[in-house]
Design an enzyme around this catalytic site. Sequence first.
Site, PDB file in Angstrom:
ATOM      1  N   CYS A   2       2.924   7.051   1.752  1.00 37.90           N
ATOM      2  CA  CYS A   2       2.198   8.307   1.582  1.00 37.90           C
ATOM      3  C   CYS A   2       2.279   8.804   0.147  1.00 37.90           C
ATOM      4  O   CYS A   2       3.134   8.400  -0.622  1.00 37.90           O
ATOM      5  CB  CYS A   2       2.796   9.369   2.498  1.00 37.90           C
ATOM      6  SG  CYS A   2       2.905   8.838   4.210  1.00 37.90           S
ATOM      7  N   ARG A  26      -1.874   5.165  -2.206  1.00 36.65           N
ATOM      8  CA  ARG A  26      -0.580   5.112  -1.524  1.00 36.65           C
ATOM      9  C   ARG A  26      -0.747   5.214  -0.005  1.00 36.65           C
ATOM     10  O   ARG A  26       0.226   5.067   0.732  1.00 36.65           O
ATOM     11  CB  ARG A  26       0.335   6.243  -2.014  1.00 36.65           C
ATOM     12  CG  ARG A  26       0.631   6.209  -3.511  1.00 36.65           C
ATOM     13  CD  ARG A  26       1.486   7.392  -3.911  1.00 36.65           C
ATOM     14  NE  ARG A  26       2.768   7.345  -3.245  1.00 36.65           N
ATOM     15  CZ  ARG A  26       3.836   6.719  -3.743  1.00 36.65           C
ATOM     16  NH1 ARG A  26       3.726   6.108  -4.900  1.00 36.65           N
ATOM     17  NH2 ARG A  26       4.974   6.685  -3.097  1.00 36.65           N
ATOM     18  N   TRP A  74      -0.019   7.258   4.962  1.00 35.38           N
ATOM     19  CA  TRP A  74      -0.016   5.865   5.424  1.00 35.38           C
ATOM     20  C   TRP A  74       0.853   5.893   6.670  1.00 35.38           C
ATOM     21  O   TRP A  74       2.064   6.045   6.592  1.00 35.38           O
ATOM     22  CB  TRP A  74       0.597   4.942   4.356  1.00 35.38           C
ATOM     23  CG  TRP A  74       0.404   3.491   4.635  1.00 35.38           C
ATOM     24  CD1 TRP A  74      -0.746   2.763   4.464  1.00 35.38           C
ATOM     25  CD2 TRP A  74       1.391   2.543   5.087  1.00 35.38           C
ATOM     26  NE1 TRP A  74      -0.530   1.444   4.796  1.00 35.38           N
ATOM     27  CE2 TRP A  74       0.766   1.279   5.183  1.00 35.38           C
ATOM     28  CE3 TRP A  74       2.738   2.643   5.445  1.00 35.38           C
ATOM     29  CZ2 TRP A  74       1.440   0.132   5.604  1.00 35.38           C
ATOM     30  CZ3 TRP A  74       3.407   1.494   5.869  1.00 35.38           C
ATOM     31  CH2 TRP A  74       2.755   0.256   5.941  1.00 35.38           C
ATOM     32  N   ASN A  98       7.085  12.068   2.319  1.00 34.49           N
ATOM     33  CA  ASN A  98       6.844  10.630   2.172  1.00 34.49           C
ATOM     34  C   ASN A  98       8.165   9.927   2.495  1.00 34.49           C
ATOM     35  O   ASN A  98       9.180  10.209   1.861  1.00 34.49           O
ATOM     36  CB  ASN A  98       6.409  10.279   0.748  1.00 34.49           C
ATOM     37  CG  ASN A  98       6.442   8.764   0.535  1.00 34.49           C
ATOM     38  OD1 ASN A  98       6.254   7.993   1.466  1.00 34.49           O
ATOM     39  ND2 ASN A  98       6.730   8.346  -0.688  1.00 34.49           N
ATOM     40  N   GLY A  99       8.135   9.057   3.485  1.00 34.78           N
ATOM     41  CA  GLY A  99       9.367   8.355   3.852  1.00 34.78           C
ATOM     42  C   GLY A  99       9.483   8.226   5.359  1.00 34.78           C
ATOM     43  O   GLY A  99       8.511   8.454   6.090  1.00 34.78           O
ATOM     44  N   GLU A 473      -0.873 -17.008  -3.889  1.00 38.39           N
ATOM     45  CA  GLU A 473      -1.405 -15.745  -4.430  1.00 38.39           C
ATOM     46  C   GLU A 473      -2.915 -15.639  -4.204  1.00 38.39           C
ATOM     47  O   GLU A 473      -3.434 -14.595  -3.828  1.00 38.39           O
ATOM     48  CB  GLU A 473      -1.073 -15.627  -5.926  1.00 38.39           C
ATOM     49  CG  GLU A 473      -1.589 -14.389  -6.626  1.00 38.39           C
ATOM     50  CD  GLU A 473      -1.167 -13.067  -6.010  1.00 38.39           C
ATOM     51  OE1 GLU A 473      -1.810 -12.059  -6.315  1.00 38.39           O
ATOM     52  OE2 GLU A 473      -0.242 -13.071  -5.169  1.00 38.39           O
ATOM     53  N   LYS A 477      -4.684 -12.670  -2.063  1.00 40.93           N
ATOM     54  CA  LYS A 477      -5.736 -11.792  -2.606  1.00 40.93           C
ATOM     55  C   LYS A 477      -6.922 -11.734  -1.639  1.00 40.93           C
ATOM     56  O   LYS A 477      -7.457 -10.677  -1.351  1.00 40.93           O
ATOM     57  CB  LYS A 477      -6.193 -12.307  -3.983  1.00 40.93           C
ATOM     58  CG  LYS A 477      -5.185 -12.010  -5.097  1.00 40.93           C
ATOM     59  CD  LYS A 477      -5.320 -10.609  -5.566  1.00 40.93           C
ATOM     60  CE  LYS A 477      -4.073  -9.783  -5.825  1.00 40.93           C
ATOM     61  NZ  LYS A 477      -2.894  -9.945  -5.086  1.00 40.93           N
ATOM     62  N   GLU A 480      -5.904  -9.784   1.506  1.00 39.40           N
ATOM     63  CA  GLU A 480      -5.676  -8.350   1.229  1.00 39.40           C
ATOM     64  C   GLU A 480      -6.981  -7.555   1.220  1.00 39.40           C
ATOM     65  O   GLU A 480      -7.068  -6.474   1.781  1.00 39.40           O
ATOM     66  CB  GLU A 480      -5.034  -8.177  -0.147  1.00 39.40           C
ATOM     67  CG  GLU A 480      -3.545  -8.357  -0.239  1.00 39.40           C
ATOM     68  CD  GLU A 480      -3.050  -8.212  -1.686  1.00 39.40           C
ATOM     69  OE1 GLU A 480      -2.088  -7.448  -1.912  1.00 39.40           O
ATOM     70  OE2 GLU A 480      -3.630  -8.853  -2.571  1.00 39.40           O
ATOM     71  N   HIS A 496       0.490 -32.727   7.015  1.00 40.62           N
ATOM     72  CA  HIS A 496       1.530 -32.601   8.057  1.00 40.62           C
ATOM     73  C   HIS A 496       1.245 -31.456   9.018  1.00 40.62           C
ATOM     74  O   HIS A 496       2.140 -30.976   9.712  1.00 40.62           O
ATOM     75  CB  HIS A 496       2.904 -32.387   7.400  1.00 40.62           C
ATOM     76  CG  HIS A 496       3.281 -33.490   6.470  1.00 40.62           C
ATOM     77  ND1 HIS A 496       3.468 -34.788   6.868  1.00 40.62           N
ATOM     78  CD2 HIS A 496       3.446 -33.481   5.116  1.00 40.62           C
ATOM     79  CE1 HIS A 496       3.770 -35.537   5.822  1.00 40.62           C
ATOM     80  NE2 HIS A 496       3.758 -34.778   4.747  1.00 40.62           N
ATOM     81  N   LYS A 595      -0.203   0.787  -2.126  1.00 45.16           N
ATOM     82  CA  LYS A 595       0.155   0.191  -3.407  1.00 45.16           C
ATOM     83  C   LYS A 595       1.646  -0.115  -3.513  1.00 45.16           C
ATOM     84  O   LYS A 595       2.050  -1.161  -4.009  1.00 45.16           O
ATOM     85  CB  LYS A 595      -0.261   1.108  -4.552  1.00 45.16           C
ATOM     86  CG  LYS A 595      -0.026   0.548  -5.930  1.00 45.16           C
ATOM     87  CD  LYS A 595      -0.880  -0.666  -6.184  1.00 45.16           C
ATOM     88  CE  LYS A 595      -0.616  -1.416  -7.466  1.00 45.16           C
ATOM     89  NZ  LYS A 595      -1.208  -2.720  -7.512  1.00 45.16           N
TER      90      LYS A 595
HETATM   91  C1  BG6 Z   1       2.406  -4.121  -1.625  1.00 42.47           C
HETATM   92  C2  BG6 Z   1       1.187  -4.098  -2.542  1.00 42.47           C
HETATM   93  O1  BG6 Z   1       2.495  -2.926  -0.922  1.00 42.47           O
HETATM   94  O2  BG6 Z   1       3.590  -4.292  -2.397  1.00 42.47           O
HETATM   95  C3  BG6 Z   1       1.134  -5.430  -3.282  1.00 42.47           C
HETATM   96  O3  BG6 Z   1       0.017  -3.912  -1.755  1.00 42.47           O
HETATM   97  C4  BG6 Z   1       2.430  -5.646  -4.051  1.00 42.47           C
HETATM   98  O4  BG6 Z   1       0.041  -5.448  -4.162  1.00 42.47           O
HETATM   99  C5  BG6 Z   1       3.660  -5.496  -3.164  1.00 42.47           C
HETATM  100  O5  BG6 Z   1       2.416  -6.922  -4.613  1.00 42.47           O
HETATM  101  C6  BG6 Z   1       4.922  -5.410  -4.008  1.00 42.47           C
HETATM  102  O6  BG6 Z   1       4.824  -4.252  -4.820  1.00 42.47           O
HETATM  103  P1  BG6 Z   1       5.688  -4.079  -6.147  1.00 42.47           P
HETATM  104  O7  BG6 Z   1       5.267  -2.740  -6.670  1.00 42.47           O
HETATM  105  O8  BG6 Z   1       7.127  -4.113  -5.739  1.00 42.47           O
HETATM  106  O9  BG6 Z   1       5.337  -5.193  -7.079  1.00 42.47           O
END
Ligand code: BG6
Length: 600
Positions: A2, A26, A74, A98-99, A473, A477, A480, A496, A595
């Site tokens: 959040c 967030r 969130w 937030n938490g 990665e 992407k 995500e 395999h 994020k």
């Molecule tokens: C996720 C993000 O919540 O956390 C990703 O959506 C990110 O993009 C991952 O790679 C780790 O975040 P950070 O800030 O520790 O690099």
Amino acid sequence: MCGIVGYIGDCATKNVIEGLRSLEYRGYDSAGVALMRDGYAPFVIKSEGRIGALEMKINGHNTETGIAIGHTRWATHGKPSETNAHPHISGNIALVHNGIIENYLELKEQLNATVVSDTDTEVIAHLIDESPGHSLFDKVRLAVKKLEGAYALAVISSDDPDTIVVARKKSPLVVGIFEDGAVVASDIHAVLPYTNEIHVLHDDELAIVEKNYISIQKDLEEIERDPLEISWSVAETSKGDFNTFMDKEIHEQPIAIYDTMIKNNWDSVTEDIYALFADGLISNVILTACGTSLHACMIGSMIIEGVSRVRSYTKLASEMESSATIIDKNDLVIAISQSGETADTLQAIRYAKRCGATVMAIVNTMGSSIEREADFTIHMAAGPEISVASTKAFVAQLSVLSMVAIAIRSISWGSFHAGKMFTSAQHEIYRCAEDMQMIFDQEDKIKEIINDISGAKSMLYLGRGLNVPVALEGALKLKEISYIHAEGFAAGEMKHGPIALIEEFTPVVAIATDGPTYKKMLSSIEEAKSRGATIVAIATEGNEEIEELVDHVIFIPNVGELFVPLMATVPLQLLAMFMAEYVGTDVDKPRNLAKSVTVE
Ligand code: BG6
């Protein structure tokens, strides 16, 4: 996770909304504001979904006030709904959080009030309201003593109409005070429009915030601490001429790695590392992180082993403690995080430190929790990264890791060789920054590839050696931001098992760059083709033969082996972004993600 915001001063509601908008990455399940009204309990307006929906609800209300708090959610406890949206109120008190409060069910039993939502947060509001304290500050101070878990709180009360009381444990909280007011928020993006001087609250601290005034306290002790000076500008946190932050941040990668190189004093980094290794104390380097940063760790540990011949491996941060990883004083643990606030990575650091390890942090955000808990820190200088899917932070992390590997190697080499190696690595990284344009020049071609593979229900990504984490990665992407299932793995593993997933036209992205693994990658490509796959190859410029062997090729500049992962990731970022735009998802705020996740 959040985002919380509080504002004291003119147009408080409008400024809280602007603050929430800058923190929407967030979490965006619901939003709400509470505004102070003389002589009445705070007035709360909240709605499900984005800030835009909240604004619609606010329109038509006279919401002008001198103090307001707000929240973008969130969801963790209780589904996204108006009832579960914050702020939560009790009597004359309103708060945003937030938490996660781990003992909220227990505390709920002790309340007189009836809890109407499914959230842990509403319990805190009632706890504060029922707390014996005389002032709002005292009520909050006594109530948070009972909380177990993580929290960043902003609380207002019509009994203290000029004050916001904030409290922090584990979840990030910053405060900016200025001539005409004050702002509190989950991170600096919401404070930057008002001041570059940021007060960062540490764990178990509370603060009384009023116009141009802050008093930070811990256990009733006044804490005197200078604010942090943040070099980021508000302009850097806007999209500029780009449609999305992701598009902007992908194109900022040359600057991100360039700045990360010039803004770090690599000699002092080497000294720090030298001090660790010189007396032979450190024998292992363990890298840990989450998400995209985890993939940087995987490349980093291979580069460290390859360059310095010191044993190095990567451990999932969320698994570090639960798998009882063997760590001791002979280990250097490198924790990587863009935000510096990811709870799983923080917990991994705390576990490593309890085991006696030395912890180095590589972070992008100034004044973060991870920086505070680490023994020493290297800062990336990628600038603010707003899009939920991480891009420029990843390439900046890889740049730092290459320099760290050389610094570790320099201990056995002595300064002369290290100096030469540093200089050539820096030149190679600057060349990556300059030559990245060659990839951007192929964007139209990448969009055409999307037209050919857009019907895919699933995609596979293959790599070997340093390109295995690049394949992971690339797949991450795509997952995500386009919500298309994708899996990355070591090409040698395909036969395999995963090869069973391939049918006619299944897109397979093969990272087949020049180097010791190229020939083997060609065999993997042949295996996939023979099952009908559509092959998209990432290859090194000048490789003419590969165009005959595959359906599509995206070329990357010919760079040193250590820097291929940095370059090969960029076309995979673009592929995912164009696919997301094609299927019409929200590139910057993909569903269910945030994020930085500040809860475990
Ligand atoms: C996720 C993000 O919540 O956390 C990703 O959506 C990110 O993009 C991952 O790679 C780790 O975040 P950070 O800030 O520790 O690099």
